[in-house]
Design a protein around this motif. Structure first.
Motif, PDB file in Angstrom:
ATOM      1  N   MET A   1      40.165  38.666  34.851  1.00 56.12           N
ATOM      2  CA  MET A   1      41.499  38.532  34.272  1.00 56.12           C
ATOM      3  C   MET A   1      41.587  37.248  33.436  1.00 56.12           C
ATOM      4  O   MET A   1      40.990  36.230  33.782  1.00 56.12           O
ATOM      5  N   LEU A   3      44.456  34.567  31.542  1.00 52.73           N
ATOM      6  CA  LEU A   3      45.852  34.154  31.619  1.00 52.73           C
ATOM      7  C   LEU A   3      46.218  33.375  30.365  1.00 52.73           C
ATOM      8  O   LEU A   3      45.519  32.422  29.988  1.00 52.73           O
ATOM      9  N   LEU A  16      49.294  37.797  32.243  1.00 58.86           N
ATOM     10  CA  LEU A  16      48.044  38.110  32.919  1.00 58.86           C
ATOM     11  C   LEU A  16      47.494  39.374  32.276  1.00 58.86           C
ATOM     12  O   LEU A  16      48.171  40.404  32.231  1.00 58.86           O
ATOM     13  N   CYS A  56      54.097  31.396  35.672  1.00 56.30           N
ATOM     14  CA  CYS A  56      52.752  31.776  36.114  1.00 56.30           C
ATOM     15  C   CYS A  56      52.793  32.532  37.439  1.00 56.30           C
ATOM     16  O   CYS A  56      52.142  33.565  37.602  1.00 56.30           O
ATOM     17  N   ALA A  59      53.948  36.056  36.909  1.00 57.86           N
ATOM     18  CA  ALA A  59      52.947  36.918  36.276  1.00 57.86           C
ATOM     19  C   ALA A  59      51.797  37.237  37.228  1.00 57.86           C
ATOM     20  O   ALA A  59      51.295  38.360  37.249  1.00 57.86           O
ATOM     21  N   LEU A  60      51.384  36.247  38.026  1.00 57.17           N
ATOM     22  CA  LEU A  60      50.207  36.414  38.883  1.00 57.17           C
ATOM     23  C   LEU A  60      50.493  37.262  40.120  1.00 57.17           C
ATOM     24  O   LEU A  60      49.665  38.073  40.533  1.00 57.17           O
ATOM     25  N   ARG A  63      47.630  37.019  42.447  1.00 59.29           N
ATOM     26  CA  ARG A  63      46.310  37.426  41.949  1.00 59.29           C
ATOM     27  C   ARG A  63      45.617  36.289  41.206  1.00 59.29           C
ATOM     28  O   ARG A  63      44.730  36.521  40.392  1.00 59.29           O
ATOM     29  N   GLY A  64      45.985  35.055  41.499  1.00 60.62           N
ATOM     30  CA  GLY A  64      45.411  33.923  40.797  1.00 60.62           C
ATOM     31  C   GLY A  64      43.908  33.812  40.919  1.00 60.62           C
ATOM     32  O   GLY A  64      43.230  33.345  39.991  1.00 60.62           O
ATOM     33  N   VAL A  67      41.702  35.265  38.059  1.00 54.19           N
ATOM     34  CA  VAL A  67      41.725  34.690  36.710  1.00 54.19           C
ATOM     35  C   VAL A  67      40.456  33.878  36.476  1.00 54.19           C
ATOM     36  O   VAL A  67      40.065  33.064  37.315  1.00 54.19           O
ATOM     37  N   LEU A  70      42.219  30.018  31.553  1.00 54.03           N
ATOM     38  CA  LEU A  70      43.607  29.864  31.128  1.00 54.03           C
ATOM     39  C   LEU A  70      43.637  29.350  29.692  1.00 54.03           C
ATOM     40  O   LEU A  70      43.000  28.349  29.367  1.00 54.03           O
ATOM     41  N   LEU A 221      46.905  29.028  40.875  1.00 49.72           N
ATOM     42  CA  LEU A 221      45.574  29.335  40.349  1.00 49.72           C
ATOM     43  C   LEU A 221      44.517  28.528  41.091  1.00 49.72           C
ATOM     44  O   LEU A 221      44.822  27.526  41.744  1.00 49.72           O
ATOM     45  N   ALA A 431      45.547  34.074  25.717  1.00 51.28           N
ATOM     46  CA  ALA A 431      44.623  34.713  26.654  1.00 51.28           C
ATOM     47  C   ALA A 431      43.343  35.155  25.946  1.00 51.28           C
ATOM     48  O   ALA A 431      42.237  35.025  26.493  1.00 51.28           O
TER      49      ALA A 431
END
Length: 482
Positions: A1, A3, A16, A56, A59-60, A63-64, A67, A70, A221, A431
């Motif tokens: 992913m 970010l 994301l 952040c 959006a996450l 699920r950080g 990633v 960034l 993150l 991103a």
């Protein structure tokens, strides 16, 4: 992913994204613009920091750890004066700020050869004039500063501890040599500014640091995550929407509005009514006509008249094109293209007893659209032939009624990008820069390019705007100076 984090004027947005371009999460948190005195626009960088954390995490959604990098994007032109540790010494001065209008004469006195390398007209709100104002009127803060950072560069320093910038933001400071592609030390010295305030430059797609432990906890993150330089919001939006080919033209509507077109060479506008800046990809540039008052003016109208956005559009739609003769100048914070007048002011004109709130609202929407049309015509006057169809992007471009009005005023079909792209185009570009930096894409030809999902035609109303547009163009020179 991947970010992308976009520090806008009114909000911070986080995106994301899967490497194939699919959106996996979006977050947004509002920021405040303060006007402590008429003509001033400031924000508290600490509020940006709080908003970045909230956006952040939204959006996450936990699920950080997925990633891999960034990337950053941010509003252009502003100045954050900091100490050596990155702590702000005063509120950030933003692009919409007009206080530096009185010091622009210093730019007009520059030797012609230096002015040509800047490739841009002197304008209030840009970093160079703002620093001249700070040196004259806030000498203690100016003397105490270690860095003069662009907004997203301040955010990156908070994330990594490193003071850096990159060409796309630096080229919009009036302190950058567009021909040589570097800071213009010659202009800085000629203006008598401190060279050491300007941070080192890295490419927009370079890894420039790692996420510090405290910043990682704040954003949700992993510590040590690669952070990529990123770029100016307009340049990132071009990358995010796939606007890469010379000859294409895109209209982005947000707090301000920009009409942009990629340029390969160093081709300044001889009339200096439009701008030339660096793109985020190496060696590339873009021309821009900048409208300072788009969403900024409409939000002001909405608040002053006490209506929701839904009411604004509904009541405006009940009024015929041309607003029955009511004209709105949207210049609530001065204006750039084509007037370059920080003292320009807004107005409603043509009011009569038969006018109601709907006429004021309709005129406000048309006034912003007319300002965009003037900007497009200025870009064409600089030698850029706009195609028959224009691409439309930006968080302020999502309303169907607003899109139809824009198409009618511009007299051109508008290619509509998916809402999931248009509303977060700058964050998407950030991103993608993160993906380029890590080698997830071997070049721009491998980037996932969004396809337009529809077209808004001008329709039968287009011709009904011509007389209203003529009145709009005549009003500013008649009111100028009042």
């Amino acid at each position: 992913m991947l970010l992308g984090l976009d520090l806008g004027t009114g909000s911070v947005k986080a995106l994301l994204m899967e490497e194939g371009g699919t959106v996996a999460g979006v977050g947004s948190a509002a920021c405040t613009v303060c006007s402590p005195l008429p003509g001033r626009a400031e924000s508290d960088p600490e509020e940006w920091w709080r908003a970045a954390g909230a956006a952040c995490r939204e959006a996450l959604r936990g699920r950080g750890d997925e990633v891999v990098a960034l990337g950053l994007s941010g509003q252009m032109h502003g100045v954050v004066l900091t100490g050596g540790d990155g702590a702000p010494l005063r509120p950030a001065i933003l692009w919409a700020d007009a206080r530096s209008a009185g010091v622009l004469e210093a730019y007009r006195r520059l030797p012609q050869n230096l002015r040509r390398t800047l490739a841009n007209p002197p304008a209030a709100g840009m970093a160079g004039p703002t620093l001249l104002w700070l040196r004259e009127y806030e000498p203690a803060a100016y003397a105490a500063a270690r860095w003069a950072l662009q907004p997203k560069d301040w955010l990156r320093m908070r994330l990594t501890g490193e003071a850096l910038s990159e060409p796309s933001d630096a080229s919009a400071t009036l302190l950058y040599d567009l021909a040589a592609d570097r800071w213009s030390r010659e202009v800085v010295r000629e203006l008598g500014l401190r060279e050491e305030l300007l941070p080192p430059l890295l490419p927009s797609d370079a890894v420039c640091g790692e996420l510090l432990p405290g910043a990682a906890r704040h954003l949700g993150l992993p510590e040590g995550l690669p952070v990529v330089c990123g770029g100016a919001d307009t340049a990132c939006a071009m990358l995010g929407t796939g606007l890469l080919a010379e000859g294409e033209v895109q209209l982005t509507v947000g707090t301000g509005a920009q009409v942009v077109s990629p340029r390969r060479g160093f081709v300044p506008d001889p009339s200096l009514r439009t701008h030339l800046y660096r793109a985020v990809l190496p060696g590339r540039r873009y021309a821009m006509a900048a409208v300072q008052n788009a969403g900024l003016a409409l939000e002001w109208v909405r608040e002053v008249l006490g209506v929701s956005w839904e009411t604004l559009y509904a009541e405006a739609a009940a009024v015929p094109p041309g607003s029955c003769g009511v004209v709105f100048l949207p210049y609530v914070s001065g204006e750039r293209t084509p007037h370059l007048d920080p003292a320009a002011r807004g107005a409603w004109a043509g009011l009569g007893l038969g006018c109601g709130r709907g006429h004021l609202l309709r005129a406000a929407l048309e006034g912003v659209a007319f300002a965009v049309r003037e900007a497009l015509e200025a870009l064409e006057g600089a030698g850029i032939r706009a195609p028959e169809e224009l691409r439309l992007a930006g968080g302020g471009s999502l309303g169907e009624d607003w899109r139809r009005l824009l198409a009618g005023v511009l007299g051109r079909p508008l290619l509509i990008l998916p809402d999931s792209v248009a509303s977060v185009a700058s964050a998407r570009g950030a991103a993608l820069l993160a993906g380029l930096a890590l080698g997830r894409y071997r070049g721009p030809e491998e980037l996932p390019v969004p396809r337009p999902e529809g077209v808004v035609e001008p329709g039968g109303e287009a011709g009904r705007y011509e007389e209203a547009y003529r009145r709009f163009r005549e009003l500013y020179p008649r009111l100028r100076g009042l």
